[in-house]
Structure formats: structure tokens, C-alpha cells
Write a protein that holds these residues in place. Structure first.
Motif, mmCIF file in Angstrom:
data_model
loop_
_atom_site.group_PDB
_atom_site.id
_atom_site.type_symbol
_atom_site.label_atom_id
_atom_site.label_comp_id
_atom_site.label_asym_id
_atom_site.label_seq_id
_atom_site.Cartn_x
_atom_site.Cartn_y
_atom_site.Cartn_z
ATOM 1 N N ALA A 15 -21.709 -8.101 -26.960
ATOM 2 C CA ALA A 15 -22.154 -8.820 -25.756
ATOM 3 C C ALA A 15 -22.935 -10.092 -26.079
ATOM 4 C CB ALA A 15 -22.988 -7.898 -24.867
ATOM 5 N N ASP A 16 -23.844 -10.015 -27.048
ATOM 6 C CA ASP A 16 -24.714 -11.157 -27.323
ATOM 7 C C ASP A 16 -24.011 -12.299 -28.041
ATOM 8 O OD1 ASP A 16 -26.812 -9.841 -26.135
ATOM 9 O OD2 ASP A 16 -27.667 -9.099 -28.011
ATOM 10 N N ILE A 17 -22.835 -12.044 -28.607
ATOM 11 C CA ILE A 17 -22.142 -13.098 -29.357
ATOM 12 C C ILE A 17 -20.782 -13.440 -28.754
ATOM 13 C CG2 ILE A 17 -23.297 -12.550 -31.534
ATOM 14 C CD1 ILE A 17 -20.698 -11.100 -32.403
ATOM 15 N N LYS A 18 -20.479 -12.906 -27.585
ATOM 16 C CA LYS A 18 -19.130 -13.067 -27.034
ATOM 17 C C LYS A 18 -18.785 -14.529 -26.769
ATOM 18 C CE LYS A 18 -20.356 -12.112 -22.200
ATOM 19 N NZ LYS A 18 -20.083 -11.229 -21.039
ATOM 20 N N ASP A 19 -19.764 -15.349 -26.351
ATOM 21 C CA ASP A 19 -19.471 -16.758 -26.093
ATOM 22 C C ASP A 19 -19.028 -17.460 -27.371
ATOM 23 O OD1 ASP A 19 -20.105 -16.415 -23.446
ATOM 24 O OD2 ASP A 19 -22.128 -17.247 -23.622
ATOM 25 N N THR A 202 -11.091 -7.282 -38.962
ATOM 26 C CA THR A 202 -12.540 -7.076 -39.053
ATOM 27 C C THR A 202 -12.961 -5.699 -38.566
ATOM 28 O OG1 THR A 202 -12.922 -8.024 -36.850
ATOM 29 C CG2 THR A 202 -13.081 -9.523 -38.773
ATOM 30 N N ASP A 203 -12.237 -5.127 -37.603
ATOM 31 C CA ASP A 203 -12.682 -3.933 -36.881
ATOM 32 C C ASP A 203 -14.003 -4.224 -36.165
ATOM 33 O OD1 ASP A 203 -12.162 -1.410 -35.924
ATOM 34 O OD2 ASP A 203 -13.008 -0.333 -37.635
ATOM 35 N N SER A 204 -14.200 -5.482 -35.793
ATOM 36 C CA SER A 204 -15.411 -5.878 -35.054
ATOM 37 C C SER A 204 -15.624 -4.956 -33.855
ATOM 38 C CB SER A 204 -15.259 -7.301 -34.516
ATOM 39 O OG SER A 204 -15.096 -8.223 -35.544
ATOM 40 N N PRO A 205 -16.888 -4.586 -33.610
ATOM 41 C CA PRO A 205 -18.132 -5.087 -34.202
ATOM 42 C C PRO A 205 -18.592 -4.327 -35.445
ATOM 43 C CG PRO A 205 -18.652 -3.615 -32.398
ATOM 44 C CD PRO A 205 -17.144 -3.688 -32.457
ATOM 45 N N TYR A 206 -17.713 -3.532 -36.029
ATOM 46 C CA TYR A 206 -18.086 -2.661 -37.140
ATOM 47 C C TYR A 206 -17.683 -3.276 -38.480
ATOM 48 C CZ TYR A 206 -18.064 0.276 -33.020
ATOM 49 O OH TYR A 206 -18.276 0.760 -31.752
ATOM 50 N N LEU A 207 -18.224 -2.720 -39.564
ATOM 51 C CA LEU A 207 -17.777 -2.983 -40.933
ATOM 52 C C LEU A 207 -17.840 -4.462 -41.331
ATOM 53 C CD1 LEU A 207 -14.689 -0.579 -41.019
ATOM 54 C CD2 LEU A 207 -16.980 -0.164 -41.954
ATOM 55 N N ALA A 208 -18.918 -5.117 -40.978
ATOM 56 C CA ALA A 208 -19.069 -6.522 -41.369
ATOM 57 C C ALA A 208 -19.024 -6.653 -42.892
ATOM 58 C CB ALA A 208 -20.385 -7.085 -40.840
ATOM 59 N N PRO A 209 -18.325 -7.661 -43.397
ATOM 60 C CA PRO A 209 -18.200 -7.833 -44.843
ATOM 61 C C PRO A 209 -19.483 -8.363 -45.475
ATOM 62 C CG PRO A 209 -17.145 -9.645 -43.709
ATOM 63 C CD PRO A 209 -17.578 -8.674 -42.647
ATOM 64 N N VAL A 210 -19.617 -8.144 -46.782
ATOM 65 C CA VAL A 210 -20.685 -8.771 -47.551
ATOM 66 C C VAL A 210 -20.476 -10.289 -47.461
ATOM 67 C CG1 VAL A 210 -21.611 -9.032 -49.881
ATOM 68 C CG2 VAL A 210 -20.810 -6.771 -49.094
ATOM 69 N N PRO A 211 -21.500 -11.122 -47.215
ATOM 70 C CA PRO A 211 -22.931 -10.817 -47.226
ATOM 71 C C PRO A 211 -23.517 -10.483 -45.857
ATOM 72 C CG PRO A 211 -22.630 -13.171 -47.124
ATOM 73 C CD PRO A 211 -21.254 -12.575 -47.114
ATOM 74 N N HIS A 212 -22.683 -10.116 -44.893
ATOM 75 C CA HIS A 212 -23.153 -9.835 -43.536
ATOM 76 C C HIS A 212 -23.211 -8.341 -43.236
ATOM 77 C CE1 HIS A 212 -22.847 -14.091 -42.584
ATOM 78 N NE2 HIS A 212 -21.627 -14.085 -43.103
ATOM 79 N N ARG A 213 -23.091 -7.531 -44.257
ATOM 80 C CA ARG A 213 -23.065 -6.082 -44.043
ATOM 81 C C ARG A 213 -24.299 -5.633 -43.264
ATOM 82 N NH1 ARG A 213 -21.789 -1.312 -48.540
ATOM 83 N NH2 ARG A 213 -21.465 0.347 -46.981
ATOM 84 N N ASN A 217 -20.270 -7.383 -36.579
ATOM 85 C CA ASN A 217 -19.117 -8.091 -37.122
ATOM 86 C C ASN A 217 -18.463 -8.945 -36.035
ATOM 87 O OD1 ASN A 217 -17.282 -8.854 -39.073
ATOM 88 N ND2 ASN A 217 -16.362 -6.843 -39.302
ATOM 89 N N ARG A 218 -17.706 -9.947 -36.444
ATOM 90 C CA ARG A 218 -17.017 -10.840 -35.510
ATOM 91 C C ARG A 218 -15.728 -11.331 -36.143
ATOM 92 N NH1 ARG A 218 -22.123 -14.251 -34.940
ATOM 93 N NH2 ARG A 218 -22.937 -12.199 -35.474
ATOM 94 N N PRO A 219 -14.729 -11.712 -35.351
ATOM 95 C CA PRO A 219 -13.428 -12.078 -35.901
ATOM 96 C C PRO A 219 -13.468 -13.166 -36.964
ATOM 97 C CG PRO A 219 -13.226 -11.709 -33.563
ATOM 98 C CD PRO A 219 -14.695 -11.638 -33.863
ATOM 99 N N SER A 220 -14.361 -14.133 -36.850
ATOM 100 C CA SER A 220 -14.395 -15.225 -37.829
ATOM 101 C C SER A 220 -14.744 -14.741 -39.229
ATOM 102 C CB SER A 220 -15.387 -16.312 -37.392
ATOM 103 O OG SER A 220 -16.684 -15.780 -37.242
ATOM 104 N N TYR A 221 -15.395 -13.576 -39.332
ATOM 105 C CA TYR A 221 -15.732 -13.035 -40.651
ATOM 106 C C TYR A 221 -14.494 -12.546 -41.407
ATOM 107 C CZ TYR A 221 -20.776 -12.996 -39.517
ATOM 108 O OH TYR A 221 -22.062 -13.335 -39.211
ATOM 109 N N VAL A 222 -13.344 -12.528 -40.744
ATOM 110 C CA VAL A 222 -12.119 -12.111 -41.428
ATOM 111 C C VAL A 222 -11.795 -13.053 -42.586
ATOM 112 C CG1 VAL A 222 -10.397 -13.386 -40.054
ATOM 113 C CG2 VAL A 222 -9.843 -11.122 -40.955
ATOM 114 N N TYR A 223 -12.325 -14.274 -42.547
ATOM 115 C CA TYR A 223 -12.123 -15.221 -43.648
ATOM 116 C C TYR A 223 -12.666 -14.652 -44.958
ATOM 117 C CZ TYR A 223 -12.068 -19.556 -46.336
ATOM 118 O OH TYR A 223 -11.831 -20.503 -47.302
ATOM 119 N N LEU A 224 -13.766 -13.914 -44.887
ATOM 120 C CA LEU A 224 -14.354 -13.329 -46.094
ATOM 121 C C LEU A 224 -13.452 -12.246 -46.676
ATOM 122 C CD1 LEU A 224 -18.019 -13.146 -44.786
ATOM 123 C CD2 LEU A 224 -17.168 -14.677 -46.573
#
Length: 257
Positions: A15-19, A202-213, A217-224
């Protein structure tokens, strides 16, 4: 454009990052497959997908949601699949991690949803945890029902299991787990798999990759995740981004703008 092949944008943790998330999607930085896990959330997936050109949806009943599974639920999923933005039945599967008492219900729900995917000529998106033996059995039993494809998301099986599932034409997606310190088995599978069978998620909002563990999580982190796979495959990250986008489009019979 990089593709997140499995996420849950409707989750309240987003919710807080949807925009920020939707801004990146609408600017064509990232495309997404947003995956349902029950009837209510599958409807949300369809609504989100229809509001954004680079989002597609799946509809299905997750194994954790099968305690009260019945034909009415199945009928509602079938109705949702009439929408042109729904590209798969999912996420469906088996998960014995928390409670094996629901095993029989999970197996019934999985079988009926595989049948539905076959009926509607759609691929399946599978969730499998602590249940790979039973999952392989049901895949073998239904080997003639996967002509439209299958994806095991967040794959954590062995190379031997991957070899078996490849016989049925399955794809495999990987997420932030690949960046974790204890991910040796996952890295072995990534190293083994041909590039045309790999998706990233990503399985957002779960399983954020390092270094954001530990973060949302968010879709843009799929780059990592793409960077990690590129390092394993010893190819430029741009090649992973391009190939996984192509693989996602091929599996789901879609085209991102």
C-alpha cells in the motif's frame, strides 16, 4: 523493459509504495504478471491488469486457500478467466510446510484446476513447497494436459527434478532467494537450466533480494535477480533481461508494449 513474472501487487504490504510501483510500470520500466491466490485476490489481479497496459493477471486458488475449496470457487475462477488479461491458472499447487492435514484438499483443488487450465487452453503457474514428490506424481498423471505450458514459480527443487519437469515443457522462475547466502541449490539449478526455460520474478511483497532483504519487495527489484543470474551464466545482464522477457511472452502467449 524487464519483466517480473510473478508478484502480488494487491497485497496490503504494497500500500505505501503502490504509487511508485505503478509509476515504473506505466513508464514501461517494468512489466508484471500479478498472480491470484484466491477468488477475491484473483478478481483484484484482473482489475489491476485492466488498469495498466503492462500488467497481466493469473487467477487461481493457492494451496493455503483450499480448506473450503468447492465447485463454486472453481466456477468463479472459470468466469474470471474469460477476461482477456488473464493469461494463466495460478498460483496453484501443493504446500505441506505448515499443515499436512489439508493434503487431500490440496490434491483435489490442484487436480481440478489443472483440468480447468486444460479446458481453457491456459498454462498453469505452480507453487510447490515441501511437496515435490506428490507434485511430480500429479504432473506425470496429467502429462497430456500441459500442452499450453507450466511454470514452477520460486523454484527450489533439485537439478534432477528440473530435468524431469523439463520433459513436460515446464519453465522455472527465480526470485530474491537466488541472492541469499544459503541459495547454493538454487544456483546449481540456474546454472544447469537452458536460458530459454528461465523466468525472473520478485514474489512481491515477499522475498526481497540482497541488499534489500527484509524490506517490502517491489517489481523493480527483479533487476537484482537478473544480475545474479547473469553472473551465474557469465553473460551481460541485458541478455538475461531480453531472454526472460521473451520467455515470459512465449509461455503466456502475450506481448508487453
Amino acid at each position: 523493459m524487464i519483466i517480473d513474472a510473478h508478484c502480488h501487487l494487491y497485497d496490503e504490504k504494497m500500500a505505501d509504495i503502490k504509487d511508485e510501483v505503478f509509476e515504473k510500470i506505466d513508464s514501461c520500466e517494468v512489466g508484471c504478471i500479478v498472480s491470484g491466490d484466491n477468488v477475491e485476490n484473483s478478481l483484484k489481479c484482473v482489475q489491476i491488469a485492466n488498469a495498466h497496459k503492462n500488467i497481466f493477471a493469473t487467477a487461481g486458488i493457492h494451496p493455503h486457500e483450499t480448506e473450503h475449496f468447492d465447485d463454486n470457487m472453481l466456477s468463479q475462477i472459470r468466469s474470471l478467466c474469460k477476461d482477456k488479461k488473464v493469461v494463466a491458472i495460478g498460483e496453484i499447487g501443493l504446500d505441506y510446510y505448515y499443515d499436512e492435514n489439508l493434503k487431500s484438499q490440496q490434491l483435489i483443488a490442484l487436480q481440478k484446476q489443472i483440468d480447468l487450465a486444460d479446458e481453457l487452453s491456459l498454462p498453469c503457474v505452480f507453487h510447490v513447497r515441501e511437496a515435490m514428490g506428490d507434485f511430480l506424481d500429479i504432473v506425470r498423471k496429467n502429462k497430456d494436459k500441459f500442452s499450453h505450458g507450466g511454470l514452477v514459480h520460486s523454484f527450489n527443487g533439485s537439478v534432477e527434478v528440473a530435468k524431469e519437469l523439463m520433459k513436460f515443457g515446464f519453465f522455472f522462475s527465480f526470485n530474491g532467494i537466488a541472492t541469499f547466502k544459503n541459495a547454493n541449490n538454487v544456483l546449481k539449478v540456474i546454472d544447469f537450466l537452458p536460458m530459454d526455460r528461465i523466468l525472473i520474478e520478485t514474489d512481491s511483497p515477499y522475498l526481497a533480494p540482497v541488499p534489500h532483504r527484509g524490506e517490502v519487495n517491489r517489481p523493480s527489484y527483479v533487476y537484482l535477480v537478473a544480475e545474479k543470474i547473469a553472473s551465474i551464466k557469465n553473460v551481460p545482464v541485458e541478455e538475461i533481461i531480453s531472454q526472460t522477457k521473451l520467455n515470459t511472452e512465449r509461455l503466456f502467449n502475450i506481448k508487453f508494449k
